[in-house]
Design a protein around this motif. Structure first.
Motif, short mmCIF file in Angstrom:
data_model
loop_
_atom_site.label_atom_id
_atom_site.label_comp_id
_atom_site.label_asym_id
_atom_site.label_seq_id
_atom_site.Cartn_x
_atom_site.Cartn_y
_atom_site.Cartn_z
N TYR A 17 0.83 -1.21 0.00
CA TYR A 17 0.00 0.00 0.00
C TYR A 17 0.87 1.26 0.00
CZ TYR A 17 -3.07 3.71 1.61
OH TYR A 17 -3.76 4.91 1.74
N PHE A 18 1.93 1.25 0.82
CA PHE A 18 2.81 2.41 0.88
C PHE A 18 3.56 2.61 -0.44
CE2 PHE A 18 6.69 4.76 1.98
CZ PHE A 18 6.14 5.83 2.67
N VAL A 19 3.98 1.52 -1.07
CA VAL A 19 4.66 1.62 -2.37
C VAL A 19 3.70 2.19 -3.42
CG1 VAL A 19 5.80 0.33 -4.22
CG2 VAL A 19 6.27 -0.23 -1.83
N TYR A 20 2.43 1.82 -3.35
CA TYR A 20 1.43 2.38 -4.26
C TYR A 20 1.34 3.90 -4.09
CZ TYR A 20 -3.18 3.81 -5.90
OH TYR A 20 -4.20 4.49 -6.49
N LYS A 21 1.33 4.35 -2.82
CA LYS A 21 1.29 5.80 -2.55
C LYS A 21 2.54 6.48 -3.10
CE LYS A 21 -1.47 7.54 -0.25
NZ LYS A 21 -2.74 8.21 -0.62
N MET A 22 3.69 5.84 -2.94
CA MET A 22 4.94 6.36 -3.49
C MET A 22 4.84 6.52 -5.00
SD MET A 22 8.20 4.42 -1.74
CE MET A 22 9.36 5.07 -2.94
N PHE A 23 4.39 5.46 -5.64
CA PHE A 23 4.32 5.44 -7.11
C PHE A 23 3.40 6.55 -7.63
CE2 PHE A 23 2.13 4.10 -10.99
CZ PHE A 23 3.21 3.98 -11.84
N THR A 24 2.23 6.68 -7.03
CA THR A 24 1.29 7.70 -7.51
C THR A 24 1.86 9.11 -7.33
OG1 THR A 24 0.13 7.66 -5.36
CG2 THR A 24 -0.77 6.29 -7.13
N TYR A 77 5.21 9.99 -7.24
CA TYR A 77 6.30 10.21 -8.18
C TYR A 77 5.80 10.27 -9.62
CZ TYR A 77 9.59 9.40 -4.35
OH TYR A 77 10.31 9.48 -3.18
N ALA A 78 4.83 9.43 -9.97
CA ALA A 78 4.30 9.40 -11.33
C ALA A 78 3.57 10.70 -11.68
CB ALA A 78 3.36 8.22 -11.50
N SER A 79 3.10 11.42 -10.66
CA SER A 79 2.42 12.69 -10.91
C SER A 79 3.38 13.79 -11.34
CB SER A 79 1.67 13.13 -9.64
OG SER A 79 2.59 13.55 -8.63
N GLY A 80 4.68 13.54 -11.16
CA GLY A 80 5.68 14.53 -11.51
C GLY A 80 5.99 15.52 -10.40
N ALA A 81 5.44 15.29 -9.21
CA ALA A 81 5.62 16.22 -8.10
C ALA A 81 7.07 16.30 -7.62
CB ALA A 81 4.71 15.83 -6.93
N ALA A 82 7.87 15.28 -7.94
CA ALA A 82 9.26 15.26 -7.46
C ALA A 82 10.27 15.39 -8.60
CB ALA A 82 9.52 13.97 -6.70
N TRP A 92 13.62 7.26 -9.24
CA TRP A 92 12.44 6.77 -8.53
C TRP A 92 11.86 5.51 -9.17
CZ3 TRP A 92 7.74 6.22 -10.79
CH2 TRP A 92 7.35 7.06 -11.84
N VAL A 93 11.98 5.38 -10.49
CA VAL A 93 11.53 4.15 -11.15
C VAL A 93 12.37 2.97 -10.66
CG1 VAL A 93 11.40 2.93 -13.35
CG2 VAL A 93 10.53 5.26 -13.18
N SER A 94 13.68 3.19 -10.53
CA SER A 94 14.57 2.14 -10.02
C SER A 94 14.20 1.78 -8.59
CB SER A 94 16.03 2.61 -10.08
OG SER A 94 16.42 2.91 -11.39
#
Length: 247
Positions: A186-193, A195-200, A209-211
């Motif tokens: 669940y936490f990894v899902y939150k991380m992915f969403t 980073y994928a949004s481009g916020a970082a 972050w993909v790695s």
């Protein structure tokens, strides 16, 4: 502008500490154990020295950060925890290379984990909040797991070890399954969403972050497979004992 003091070289100090613990364990604490079990037991001792302290240090470093998120800059305390964990994984990697060079899975796991910690600490200097939450989830079962591992190593030789192994198995498997199988993903899902949004994107490059996500998902998958096998073995042992009682 206030200048920051140059940080002490804590990584070499932490590595020296884990090396010392390992040598003391190997040559003194477990000197009467069999050659097969001595290295593993010594590895467990440095894991005990890392796990619970890392959880406490990481928790403090996160709570001390006024506004942590997946892209916030690493604080001094967070970098200290990262150095502490890097030193441990380097020492345990050395253990596997010397005593278990054929254990490719664990060596790959340690190298991948070191990649995540080192890039977070020394390359991007951001994102420690996410990495340390995952460290907490990974190490919160460390004390129980290492005690269980030591008991498992001696369960055929020592009655107390066999009893301790039986006592710890089900609770350890349960907590480990919840942490690695539910909370972690669940936490990894939150991380992915996030980073994928481009916020970082301005502080953590996409390839980094993909790695991270790839390494973490692989580690979680292997953990789930490992504990699933333990549950299957646990069920077979309990079923076998029940069959013997019925007969």
């Amino acid at each position: 502008m206030e200048t920051q003091a140059c940080p002490l070289p804590l990584l070499p100090l932490f590595f020296s500490m884990f090396l010392t613990i390992y040598l003391v364990a190997y040559f003194i604490v477990f000197r009467y154990w069999s050659p097969k079990n001595r290295p593993e037991a010594s590895s467990c001792l440095i894991s005990l020295a890392h796990g619970t302290p890392a959880v406490l240090l990481a928790t403090y470093s996160i709570l001390a950060d006024s506004n942590p998120d997946f892209a916030s800059p690493n604080t001094e305390h967070q970098n200290l925890v990262l150095d502490y964990s890097i030193a441990y994984f380097l020492m345990d990697l050395l253990h596997f290379i010397v005593f278990n060079p054929s254990d490719v899975l664990f060596i790959a796991h340690h190298l991948a984990t070191l990649f995540v910690f080192v890039t977070c600490r020394y390359l991007v200097s951001h994102g420690a909040y996410a990495i340390l939450v995952l460290l907490i989830l990974a190490e919160v079962t460390s004390a129980c797991q290492n005690t269980w591992t030591l008991a498992n190593a001696r369960k055929n030789d020592v009655v107390f070890a066999a009893k301790l192994y039986g006592l710890l198995s089900a609770p350890f498997y349960t907590v480990y399954s919840i942490v690695r199988g539910l909370v972690g993903p669940y936490f990894v899902y939150k991380m992915f969403t996030f980073y994928a949004s481009g916020a970082a994107k301005s502080v953590i490059p996409k390839w980094v972050w993909v790695s991270w996500i790839a390494v973490i998902l692989t580690a979680i998958s292997v953990s789930i497979l490992w504990v699933s096998n333990l549950w299957a073995e646990f069920y077979r042992e309990r079923t076998g004992k029940l069959d013997k009682k019925i007969r």
